[in-house]
Design a protein around this motif. Structure first.
Motif, PDB file in Angstrom:
ATOM      1  N   LEU A 102      40.453  32.547   3.314  1.00  0.00           N
ATOM      2  CA  LEU A 102      39.316  33.454   3.307  1.00  0.00           C
ATOM      3  C   LEU A 102      38.096  32.769   3.909  1.00  0.00           C
ATOM      4  O   LEU A 102      38.104  31.572   4.198  1.00  0.00           O
ATOM      5  CB  LEU A 102      39.032  33.912   1.881  1.00  0.00           C
ATOM      6  CG  LEU A 102      40.181  34.671   1.204  1.00  0.00           C
ATOM      7  CD1 LEU A 102      39.894  34.860  -0.275  1.00  0.00           C
ATOM      8  CD2 LEU A 102      40.406  36.007   1.882  1.00  0.00           C
ATOM      9  N   SER A 197      40.897  39.971   4.158  1.00  0.00           N
ATOM     10  CA  SER A 197      42.041  39.501   3.381  1.00  0.00           C
ATOM     11  C   SER A 197      43.307  40.296   3.670  1.00  0.00           C
ATOM     12  O   SER A 197      44.413  39.819   3.428  1.00  0.00           O
ATOM     13  CB  SER A 197      41.727  39.568   1.882  1.00  0.00           C
ATOM     14  OG  SER A 197      41.370  40.886   1.491  1.00  0.00           O
ATOM     15  N   SER A 305      37.491  37.706  -1.892  1.00  0.00           N
ATOM     16  CA  SER A 305      36.494  36.728  -1.464  1.00  0.00           C
ATOM     17  C   SER A 305      35.380  36.548  -2.500  1.00  0.00           C
ATOM     18  O   SER A 305      34.614  35.581  -2.417  1.00  0.00           O
ATOM     19  CB  SER A 305      35.885  37.154  -0.125  1.00  0.00           C
ATOM     20  OG  SER A 305      35.368  38.463  -0.212  1.00  0.00           O
TER      21      SER A 305
END
Length: 513
Positions: A102, A197, A305
């Motif tokens: 990430l 993601s 995240s």
């Protein structure tokens, strides 16, 4: 302000149970003491439920239907629910994208400020142009003092899908003749920093790559930190974490050995595959169906995240929060059971102003099945050891607590939909021993559950079993654990939580506070 969310986590287990009989599992050679049979059960929805099917001409999502047009729950849906619980109960490995890396743009995070700090950025930021020549990417730096704000912009920074974004427009000087090669590692960092993601890329990143792929030049910002160059499409750029999600996990979760869940439910990877020894039928509705009125709701997508919820924060020093660079992920994500259904709970997540179409896209309309419908299905199992059958029964019944704990399935779980109970029909269910396959035997659930728990505790420790199972069972009870009018925090609430070093508490602590 406390951090809240409609989801929580059962922590990652340090120990993973790798059964010693893993290499002996076969569909061709039965275990001498193995068993096969069928578990018949019913599922009753204790809150309105929606298993997503087709949309009609008004974009309303209807309940999934079988070939006869009757509401049905796919076997794959209930299989996924039970497998997730089995992974937690049996101390199995966590299933995640081990290679996912990430990125961050967060001034509250120490490792971000070390690279991109607003107090030092003016002296460190470089302005340049990217191009591709002979399959190699090159950069040409230009005088940043001449990168003035202007109406005709080469670069727009600060925009996004938020209401009234702050935008800054830069006009770069034209590139000169001094071009230098950009390494593959630098381009990889650039790519990782601009990827969601789910694997999709940011639009501004794609525009940049599209330009250089078509023999055009594209403006770029560059920061150097510890001899590494970071490329961005805006001045306060995103940077990738140093670690992947897989690197945050204990070593036991990276093992190629098969855990109990993989041995029973099957697996496939680049090197090997094992067919499942449990098969879940579709769940068929008994009786007629009654639907409620179409519901309009907002179902936000939580972003991994956001480290105050997705990263383990227990024991943090108080003046900072842990991130993907410094701690483990929280664990197995679960949606705790709501006591009540509130479809309008998440309307605060709809941005005011901005692009009307974008706002419309985060609304969903669906027609849920009313409370009280009963579905029937079965689980067929083949060549399981008794302890393995006990583990499957444990996942179906929360270790025999099916009368007081709830499963949840389908869409809109954050709003309370999909709460249900599973009840095993022991009069119909049966098993056969491999050494006397002609005799149907009744399933004594307590005996199988006791055997399973005894073996598991001998492998991972009695207290570890108690603590882990209790965290899961707490989330399967009914609670009003969210603010009365909210499901997800707003953008400002997320920002303030990070500023104040607050994080999502374990679910058992939330309900004790």
């Amino acid at each position: 302000m406390a951090v809240f969310a409609p989801y929580n986590f059962v922590p990652v287990n340090e120990k993973v149970w790798f059964p010693t009989w893993g290499a002996q599992v076969s569909h061709d050679i039965p275990f001498e003491d193995g068993v096969s049979g069928v578990i018949y059960y019913t599922l009753k929805n204790e809150s309105p439920m929606i298993i997503g099917g087709e949309k009609d001409h008004d974009n309303v999502i209807h309940f999934f239907k079988d070939r006869t047009g009757k509401p049905s729950i796919p076997g794959s849906s209930i299989r996924g629910v039970i497998r997730n619980i089995h992974e937690i109960l049996s101390f199995s490995k966590i299933r995640t994208d081990m290679d996912l890396r990430l990125s961050i743009r967060d001034p509250y995070l120490k490792e971000y400020r070390e690279v991109v700090h607003m107090n030092t950025i003016e002296g460190r930021i470089q302005y340049g142009w990217l191009r591709k020549r002979n399959k190699k990417v090159e950069v040409c730096f230009v005088d940043g003092r001449k990168a003035k704000y202007g109406e005709r912009a080469n670069v727009v920074t600060g925009g996004g899908k938020v209401p009234n974004p702050i935008k800054k427009y830069f006009v770069f000087p034209q590139p000169g003749d001094n071009w230098e090669e950009v390494t593959k590692a630098e381009m990889k960092r650039f790519e990782l920093a601009h990827r969601y993601s789910d694997g999709e890329f940011f639009e501004n990143y794609l525009r940049t790559i599209n330009k250089i792929d078509n023999n055009k030049v594209a403006p770029i910002f560059v920061i150097t930190y510890e001899k590494k160059r970071y490329f961005g499409v805006c001045k306060y750029m995103r940077i990738p974490y140093a670690r992947t999600v897989g690197q945050t996990l204990p070593e036991s979760h990276k093992s190629s050995k098969s855990d109990l869940t993989e041995l029973i439910f099957g697996y496939t990877n680049d090197e090997d595959a094992l067919k499942s020894r449990v098969m879940f039928s579709h769940l068929r509705l008994k009786g007629e169906s009654l639907f409620g009125e179409a519901v309009e709701a907002v179902l936000a997508s939580p972003k991994p995240s956001y480290y105050p919820t997705y990263i383990e924060q227990a024991g943090h020093p108080g003046n900072t929060l842990f991130s993907y660079n410094t701690a483990e992920i929280r664990g197995f994500k679960r949606y705790p059971i709501h006591k009540t259904v509130k479809p309008d709970r998440a309307r605060h997540t709809i941005p005011q102003g901005g692009n009307a179409q974008e706002n419309e896209d985060i609304r969903l309309k669906f027609k849920p099945l009313k409370i009280g419908h009963i579905f029937s299905g079965k689980v067929m199992f083949y060549n399981l050891l008794p302890v393995e059958l006990g583990s499957v029964l444990s996942a179906l019944t929360f270790q025999g607590q099916q009368d007081i704990l709830f499963h949840n399935i389908g869409m809109a779980k954050p709003l309370g939909y999909g709460k249900c109970k599973i009840k095993i029909d022991f009069e119909k269910s049966f098993f056969r021993k491999n050494d006397s396959f002609d005799n149907n035997l009744p399933i004594n659930m307590d005996a199988f559950l006791d055997e399973y728990r005894k073996v598991l505790a001998s492998k991972v420790g009695e207290k570890n079993v108690d603590d882990r199972w209790e965290e899961l069972f707490e989330m399967a009870k009914e609670y009003n654990f969210l603010p009365s009018s909210k499901t997800y925090m707003t953008v400002n609430e997320h920002r303030n939580a990070k500023r104040n070093k607050q994080y999502l508490k374990p679910y058992s602590q939330i309900n004790k506070s």
